[in-house]
Design an enzyme around this catalytic site. Structure first.
Site, PDB file in Angstrom:
ATOM      1  N   LYS A  86      10.480  29.515  37.948  1.00  0.00           N
ATOM      2  CA  LYS A  86       9.490  28.489  37.583  1.00  0.00           C
ATOM      3  C   LYS A  86       9.456  27.380  38.633  1.00  0.00           C
ATOM      4  O   LYS A  86       8.378  26.911  39.003  1.00  0.00           O
ATOM      5  CB  LYS A  86       9.858  27.854  36.242  1.00  0.00           C
ATOM      6  CG  LYS A  86       9.546  28.683  35.021  1.00  0.00           C
ATOM      7  CD  LYS A  86       9.789  27.803  33.809  1.00  0.00           C
ATOM      8  CE  LYS A  86       9.626  28.541  32.514  1.00  0.00           C
ATOM      9  NZ  LYS A  86       9.963  27.667  31.378  1.00  0.00           N
ATOM     10  N   ASP A  96       6.964  24.774  29.298  1.00  0.00           N
ATOM     11  CA  ASP A  96       7.394  25.742  28.291  1.00  0.00           C
ATOM     12  C   ASP A  96       6.339  26.831  28.254  1.00  0.00           C
ATOM     13  O   ASP A  96       5.132  26.548  28.190  1.00  0.00           O
ATOM     14  CB  ASP A  96       7.584  25.124  26.912  1.00  0.00           C
ATOM     15  CG  ASP A  96       8.505  26.012  26.075  1.00  0.00           C
ATOM     16  OD1 ASP A  96       9.688  26.142  26.428  1.00  0.00           O
ATOM     17  OD2 ASP A  96       8.036  26.603  25.082  1.00  0.00           O
ATOM     18  N   SER A  97       6.791  28.048  28.347  1.00  0.00           N
ATOM     19  CA  SER A  97       5.834  29.136  28.493  1.00  0.00           C
ATOM     20  C   SER A  97       6.359  30.395  27.837  1.00  0.00           C
ATOM     21  O   SER A  97       7.519  30.467  27.446  1.00  0.00           O
ATOM     22  CB  SER A  97       5.549  29.373  29.978  1.00  0.00           C
ATOM     23  OG  SER A  97       6.747  29.477  30.705  1.00  0.00           O
ATOM     24  N   TYR A 116       8.152  39.109  32.079  1.00  0.00           N
ATOM     25  CA  TYR A 116       7.331  40.224  31.596  1.00  0.00           C
ATOM     26  C   TYR A 116       6.295  40.682  32.628  1.00  0.00           C
ATOM     27  O   TYR A 116       5.474  41.554  32.338  1.00  0.00           O
ATOM     28  CB  TYR A 116       6.622  39.802  30.298  1.00  0.00           C
ATOM     29  CG  TYR A 116       7.589  39.413  29.189  1.00  0.00           C
ATOM     30  CD1 TYR A 116       8.088  40.376  28.309  1.00  0.00           C
ATOM     31  CD2 TYR A 116       8.026  38.102  29.038  1.00  0.00           C
ATOM     32  CE1 TYR A 116       8.989  40.031  27.307  1.00  0.00           C
ATOM     33  CE2 TYR A 116       8.934  37.741  28.034  1.00  0.00           C
ATOM     34  CZ  TYR A 116       9.402  38.711  27.178  1.00  0.00           C
ATOM     35  OH  TYR A 116      10.300  38.368  26.189  1.00  0.00           O
ATOM     36  N   ASP A 117       6.311  40.114  33.827  1.00  0.00           N
ATOM     37  CA  ASP A 117       5.290  40.415  34.839  1.00  0.00           C
ATOM     38  C   ASP A 117       5.122  41.906  35.157  1.00  0.00           C
ATOM     39  O   ASP A 117       3.988  42.360  35.386  1.00  0.00           O
ATOM     40  CB  ASP A 117       5.559  39.645  36.140  1.00  0.00           C
ATOM     41  CG  ASP A 117       5.209  38.174  36.024  1.00  0.00           C
ATOM     42  OD1 ASP A 117       4.525  37.799  35.047  1.00  0.00           O
ATOM     43  OD2 ASP A 117       5.617  37.392  36.906  1.00  0.00           O
ATOM     44  N   LYS A 131      -0.987  35.500  42.102  1.00  0.00           N
ATOM     45  CA  LYS A 131      -0.529  35.175  40.743  1.00  0.00           C
ATOM     46  C   LYS A 131      -0.869  33.725  40.416  1.00  0.00           C
ATOM     47  O   LYS A 131      -1.411  33.433  39.342  1.00  0.00           O
ATOM     48  CB  LYS A 131       0.991  35.415  40.602  1.00  0.00           C
ATOM     49  CG  LYS A 131       1.503  34.978  39.225  1.00  0.00           C
ATOM     50  CD  LYS A 131       2.980  35.263  38.960  1.00  0.00           C
ATOM     51  CE  LYS A 131       3.383  34.671  37.602  1.00  0.00           C
ATOM     52  NZ  LYS A 131       4.783  34.889  37.237  1.00  0.00           N
ATOM     53  N   HIS A 181      -1.284  31.500  33.876  1.00  0.00           N
ATOM     54  CA  HIS A 181      -1.189  30.408  32.916  1.00  0.00           C
ATOM     55  C   HIS A 181      -0.586  29.163  33.573  1.00  0.00           C
ATOM     56  O   HIS A 181      -1.075  28.059  33.409  1.00  0.00           O
ATOM     57  CB  HIS A 181      -0.348  30.868  31.725  1.00  0.00           C
ATOM     58  CG  HIS A 181       0.958  31.526  32.117  1.00  0.00           C
ATOM     59  ND1 HIS A 181       1.060  32.436  33.146  1.00  0.00           N
ATOM     60  CD2 HIS A 181       2.231  31.376  31.657  1.00  0.00           C
ATOM     61  CE1 HIS A 181       2.311  32.825  33.285  1.00  0.00           C
ATOM     62  NE2 HIS A 181       3.041  32.192  32.396  1.00  0.00           N
ATOM     63  N   ARG A 182       0.497  29.364  34.355  1.00  0.00           N
ATOM     64  CA  ARG A 182       1.160  28.225  34.997  1.00  0.00           C
ATOM     65  C   ARG A 182       0.277  27.627  36.085  1.00  0.00           C
ATOM     66  O   ARG A 182       0.215  26.405  36.245  1.00  0.00           O
ATOM     67  CB  ARG A 182       2.516  28.682  35.577  1.00  0.00           C
ATOM     68  CG  ARG A 182       3.417  27.559  36.051  1.00  0.00           C
ATOM     69  CD  ARG A 182       4.860  28.019  36.256  1.00  0.00           C
ATOM     70  NE  ARG A 182       5.428  28.483  35.013  1.00  0.00           N
ATOM     71  CZ  ARG A 182       5.570  29.786  34.681  1.00  0.00           C
ATOM     72  NH1 ARG A 182       5.223  30.737  35.527  1.00  0.00           N
ATOM     73  NH2 ARG A 182       6.071  30.131  33.513  1.00  0.00           N
TER      74      ARG A 182
HETATM   75  P1  IMP Z   1      11.103  28.983  28.587  1.00  0.00           P
HETATM   76  O1  IMP Z   1      11.998  28.783  29.781  1.00  0.00           O
HETATM   77  O2  IMP Z   1      11.743  28.662  27.287  1.00  0.00           O
HETATM   78  O3  IMP Z   1       9.775  28.304  28.781  1.00  0.00           O
HETATM   79  O4  IMP Z   1      10.820  30.551  28.512  1.00  0.00           O
HETATM   80  C1  IMP Z   1       9.854  31.140  29.301  1.00  0.00           C
HETATM   81  C2  IMP Z   1       9.979  32.665  29.179  1.00  0.00           C
HETATM   82  O5  IMP Z   1       8.665  33.192  29.030  1.00  0.00           O
HETATM   83  C3  IMP Z   1      10.538  33.295  30.435  1.00  0.00           C
HETATM   84  O6  IMP Z   1      11.927  33.471  30.365  1.00  0.00           O
HETATM   85  C4  IMP Z   1       9.812  34.615  30.494  1.00  0.00           C
HETATM   86  O7  IMP Z   1      10.448  35.543  29.647  1.00  0.00           O
HETATM   87  C5  IMP Z   1       8.453  34.275  29.897  1.00  0.00           C
HETATM   88  N1  IMP Z   1       7.510  33.839  30.943  1.00  0.00           N
HETATM   89  C6  IMP Z   1       6.960  32.605  31.104  1.00  0.00           C
HETATM   90  N2  IMP Z   1       6.154  32.577  32.178  1.00  0.00           N
HETATM   91  C7  IMP Z   1       6.219  33.798  32.715  1.00  0.00           C
HETATM   92  C8  IMP Z   1       5.603  34.357  33.885  1.00  0.00           C
HETATM   93  O8  IMP Z   1       4.864  33.725  34.643  1.00  0.00           O
HETATM   94  N3  IMP Z   1       5.896  35.646  34.117  1.00  0.00           N
HETATM   95  C9  IMP Z   1       6.710  36.382  33.303  1.00  0.00           C
HETATM   96  N4  IMP Z   1       7.330  35.901  32.241  1.00  0.00           N
HETATM   97  C10 IMP Z   1       7.067  34.609  31.932  1.00  0.00           C
END
Ligand code: IMP
Length: 191
Positions: free
Chosen positions: A10, A63-64, A147-148, A170, A175-176
């Site tokens: 990230k 958060d994603s 999950y990419d 990408k 989304h990001r």
């Molecule tokens: P967070 O750190 O709690 O926001 O968790 C985010 C999680 O969502 C990551 O560990 C991935 O499993 C998934 N995720 C979020 N963004 C992406 C992305 O751009 N590609 C692939 N997986 C993502």
């Protein structure tokens, strides 16, 4: 500005997306807060507020996650720990494939990203964006993370997964990337 994440993927993506911001990682020994919010927005705010309170100055948090339309939005906010506490990207992805198959194989899904910004003075801002696509049954490609390898975004002309796109490709549709451009427009608008 601090980027409140321990996820180096990230940090790398956000630095490429927001080159004007000089994003810094969390310092050694920083104790991350418990993400017990019930939405991406709540968890992004928990992370940004905690970093702002502990370190001072402006703090940004992402958060994603990914939402399967046929699993009522799962794994959603649990994306990082879908396969249990300390889960690996591999384990999480395998579990999503198993669950989608068990649910009848509906492949539609969307990535979601919420960026929360807490300014120097504590003012809060939230930026949210999604990227829709579908899930493959098999992994393809070596880039990206999470999950990419099984996610084919709608916004590409071919059938490449997120893992098969270049980082710039990408970022142009993710989304990001979209959330980061909303943030950049906000910051630009502040003059
Ligand atoms: P967070 O750190 O709690 O926001 O968790 C985010 C999680 O969502 C990551 O560990 C991935 O499993 C998934 N995720 C979020 N963004 C992406 C992305 O751009 N590609 C692939 N997986 C993502």
């Amino acid at each position: 500005m601090i980027l409140a994440t321990s996820n180096l993927h990230k940090l790398g993506e956000m630095r490429a997306l927001l080159p004007g911001l000089e994003l810094e990682p969390l310092p050694e020994g920083y104790r991350s807060p418990i993400e017990d919010g019930d939405s991406f927005e709540a968890n992004a705010l928990i992370k940004a507020r905690a970093a702002h309170a502990a370190l001072g100055g402006a703090a940004l948090a992402d958060d994603s996650g990914i939402e399967s339309f046929d699993l009522d939005g799962a794994p959603g906010i649990h994306s990082a720990r879908y396969d249990g506490e300390g889960a690996s990207d591999e384990g999480n992805l395998d579990k999503l494939l198993r669950e989608v198959d068990a649910a009848g194989g509906g492949r539609r899904a969307a990535y979601v990203c919420v960026l929360a910004l807490v300014d120097d003075d504590g003012t809060e801002h939230v930026f949210e964006a999604t990227c829709e696509g579908r899930l493959l049954r098999e992994r393809r490609g070596g880039g990206g993370f999470g999950y990419d390898p099984i996610f084919v975004p709608d916004d590409t002309a071919d059938e490449r997964t997120m893992s098969e796109l270049t980082p710039a490709e990408k970022n142009a549709i993710s989304h990001r990337g979209r959330a980061a451009r909303l943030l950049a427009a906000h910051l630009g608008g502040q003059g």
